[in-house]
Motif scaffolding. Structure first.
Motif, PDB file in Angstrom:
ATOM      1  N   THR A   1       0.846  -1.192   0.000  1.00 34.69           N
ATOM      2  CA  THR A   1       0.000   0.000   0.000  1.00 34.69           C
ATOM      3  C   THR A   1       0.882   1.242   0.000  1.00 34.69           C
ATOM      4  O   THR A   1       1.865   1.311   0.730  1.00 34.69           O
ATOM      5  CB  THR A   1      -0.901   0.021   1.248  1.00 34.69           C
ATOM      6  OG1 THR A   1      -1.694  -1.159   1.264  1.00 34.69           O
ATOM      7  CG2 THR A   1      -1.819   1.233   1.234  1.00 34.69           C
ATOM      8  N   GLY A   2       0.518   2.233  -0.792  1.00 35.10           N
ATOM      9  CA  GLY A   2       1.307   3.454  -0.848  1.00 35.10           C
ATOM     10  C   GLY A   2       2.443   3.324  -1.847  1.00 35.10           C
ATOM     11  O   GLY A   2       2.757   2.247  -2.349  1.00 35.10           O
ATOM     12  N   ALA A   3       3.073   4.436  -2.139  1.00 33.11           N
ATOM     13  CA  ALA A   3       4.149   4.459  -3.135  1.00 33.11           C
ATOM     14  C   ALA A   3       5.431   3.932  -2.527  1.00 33.11           C
ATOM     15  O   ALA A   3       6.034   4.557  -1.663  1.00 33.11           O
ATOM     16  CB  ALA A   3       4.348   5.888  -3.641  1.00 33.11           C
ATOM     17  N   THR A   4       5.853   2.751  -2.943  1.00 36.74           N
ATOM     18  CA  THR A   4       7.105   2.172  -2.475  1.00 36.74           C
ATOM     19  C   THR A   4       8.023   1.970  -3.668  1.00 36.74           C
ATOM     20  O   THR A   4       7.582   1.798  -4.793  1.00 36.74           O
ATOM     21  CB  THR A   4       6.879   0.817  -1.777  1.00 36.74           C
ATOM     22  OG1 THR A   4       6.222  -0.064  -2.677  1.00 36.74           O
ATOM     23  CG2 THR A   4       6.062   0.993  -0.517  1.00 36.74           C
ATOM     24  N   ASP A   5       9.304   1.962  -3.420  1.00 38.04           N
ATOM     25  CA  ASP A   5      10.302   1.705  -4.443  1.00 38.04           C
ATOM     26  C   ASP A   5      11.111   0.497  -3.996  1.00 38.04           C
ATOM     27  O   ASP A   5      10.976   0.025  -2.866  1.00 38.04           O
ATOM     28  CB  ASP A   5      11.201   2.940  -4.603  1.00 38.04           C
ATOM     29  CG  ASP A   5      11.969   2.915  -5.921  1.00 38.04           C
ATOM     30  OD1 ASP A   5      11.800   1.930  -6.677  1.00 38.04           O
ATOM     31  OD2 ASP A   5      12.721   3.862  -6.169  1.00 38.04           O
ATOM     32  N   SER A   6      11.974  -0.003  -4.880  1.00 40.45           N
ATOM     33  CA  SER A   6      12.803  -1.137  -4.522  1.00 40.45           C
ATOM     34  C   SER A   6      14.268  -0.717  -4.489  1.00 40.45           C
ATOM     35  O   SER A   6      14.670   0.271  -5.101  1.00 40.45           O
ATOM     36  CB  SER A   6      12.603  -2.300  -5.491  1.00 40.45           C
ATOM     37  OG  SER A   6      13.010  -1.943  -6.793  1.00 40.45           O
ATOM     38  N   ALA A   7      15.071  -1.467  -3.738  1.00 30.10           N
ATOM     39  CA  ALA A   7      16.498  -1.205  -3.606  1.00 30.10           C
ATOM     40  C   ALA A   7      17.216  -2.545  -3.541  1.00 30.10           C
ATOM     41  O   ALA A   7      16.578  -3.605  -3.433  1.00 30.10           O
ATOM     42  CB  ALA A   7      16.774  -0.379  -2.356  1.00 30.10           C
ATOM     43  N   ASP A   8      18.538  -2.520  -3.595  1.00 26.25           N
ATOM     44  CA  ASP A   8      19.299  -3.749  -3.460  1.00 26.25           C
ATOM     45  C   ASP A   8      18.973  -4.412  -2.135  1.00 26.25           C
ATOM     46  O   ASP A   8      18.936  -3.758  -1.082  1.00 26.25           O
ATOM     47  CB  ASP A   8      20.801  -3.463  -3.524  1.00 26.25           C
ATOM     48  CG  ASP A   8      21.249  -3.053  -4.929  1.00 26.25           C
ATOM     49  OD1 ASP A   8      20.530  -3.387  -5.877  1.00 26.25           O
ATOM     50  OD2 ASP A   8      22.304  -2.413  -5.056  1.00 26.25           O
ATOM     51  N   GLY A   9      18.745  -5.732  -2.180  1.00 28.42           N
ATOM     52  CA  GLY A   9      18.451  -6.479  -0.970  1.00 28.42           C
ATOM     53  C   GLY A   9      19.701  -6.842  -0.195  1.00 28.42           C
ATOM     54  O   GLY A   9      20.829  -6.577  -0.621  1.00 28.42           O
TER      55      GLY A   9
END
Length: 335
Positions: A135-143
């Motif tokens: 929910t909401g604006a999320t982005d992804s990054a290196d895990g």
């Protein structure tokens, strides 16, 4: 007559200063720093690390008392999650059957790799099955492990993952996750508490939450848990250091109603916690389990954090078992 009385007292346990492992009847029978429980003098403990090699920290036969087991305890027919102590089966609060502390996969309720979208936000393919909703604006990054598997960025007031179908915190649980919090000057300056894992709402005095203290205070970024007991009391514990360092850290919260112990861990190290009074549990809640932001009833509590590999267990894992979770064999194909 006096000699006869003295002999009777000795037979009943009147002799004091008995050493570790000796049989006893009363607490006064045992030497300094020892306590009589399960019929023998034992040393107190809080964690397995407090006990000699080959023994574990277990609940004593008095409320709120934890003691070390003794080498070569008796043999008795116990359940898989129990160990034999003084010819009595006792719940193994370390998680497991007293053998390999890493053998905890069967207690996994749900695991989330947080790959960056709802389709990949899945739990292990065995009942009960718990899906999460982004929910909401999320982005992804290196895990945490690099490669193609990503982690979710939570940096907006309502950016979160919610899992509606997870059960209430039960008699035992472990919550854990990898967390990377941005530096303090990148955190919100509105007094918000960066939420990591939570189930329940503050204004309803229910459930538990694991979060960081807000930017600007003397303890900014310090890992904190807050749980509400069925007695109406609030149990909170804060530990150092600050996690506003843009580095990956492993955080965990465990609970056992057998011992009343609420404990937090950072990078595998115990930070301390509370022992709830006998008979007091965690106040149940119908609120969803949240990863990232969560509502306190009036505002959304959030921060600038990246979260990866959230695992939930129906057992309070031991200190020795926490580092093993990354080796459960779970991959993006399983989650």
């Amino acid at each position: 007559m006096g000699l006869t009385i003295l002999a009777i007292m000795n037979c009943l346990g009147g002799e004091s200063n008995r050493p570790l492992g000796e049989r006893c009847v009363d607490v006064e029978d045992c030497g300094p720093n020892l306590i009589c429980t399960y019929g023998r003098c034992r040393s107190r403990c809080t964690f397995d690390r407090d006990c000699p090699e080959g023994t574990v920290c277990i609940p004593g036969d008095q409320p709120g008392v934890m003691v070390c087991s003794l080498p070569h305890e008796g043999e008795c027919p116990c359940n898989p999650d129990e160990i034999c102590v003084g010819d009595v089966c006792v719940l193994d609060v370390g998680g497991g059957d007293g053998g390999d502390p890493c053998d905890c996969g069967e207690h996994l309720i749900a695991g989330y790799l947080l790959d960056g979208n709802g389709e990949d936000l899945r739990s292990p393919d065995h009942p009960p099955f718990h899906n999460g909703t982004v929910t909401g604006a999320t982005d992804s990054a290196d895990g945490i492990r690099g490669g193609p598997v990503r982690a979710l960025v939570f940096d907006l007031p309502t950016a979160r993952v919610e899992i509606d179908s997870l059960p209430n915190p039960g008699s035992r649980f472990t919550w854990m996750a990898w967390v990377r919090a941005a530096a303090a000057d990148e955190q919100p300056d509105d007094g918000s508490f960066p939420r990591l894992l939570s189930k329940g709402r503050y204004h309803d005095s229910e459930g538990c939450a694991l979060f960081l203290l807000p930017r600007g205070g003397a303890a900014e970024g310090h890992l904190t848990f807050q749980c509400f007991g069925t007695n109406g009391e609030e149990y909170t514990h804060t530990a150092t250091p600050s996690l506003f360092d843009d580095q990956w850290h492993h955080v965990a919260l465990t609970w056992s109603d057998a011992t009343g112990a609420l404990r937090s861990f950072l990078d595998g190290t115990p930070l301390g916690g509370h022992h709830l009074p006998p008979g007091v549990g965690i106040e149940p809640t119908t609120a969803p389990f949240s990863i990232g932001a969560a509502s306190d009833g009036a505002t959304w509590q959030y921060g600038d954090v990246v979260i990866d590999e959230v695992f939930l267990f129906d057992i309070d894992l031991s200190e020795a078992a926490l580092p093993c979770v990354g080796d459960l064999g779970l991959t993006s194909a399983d989650l």
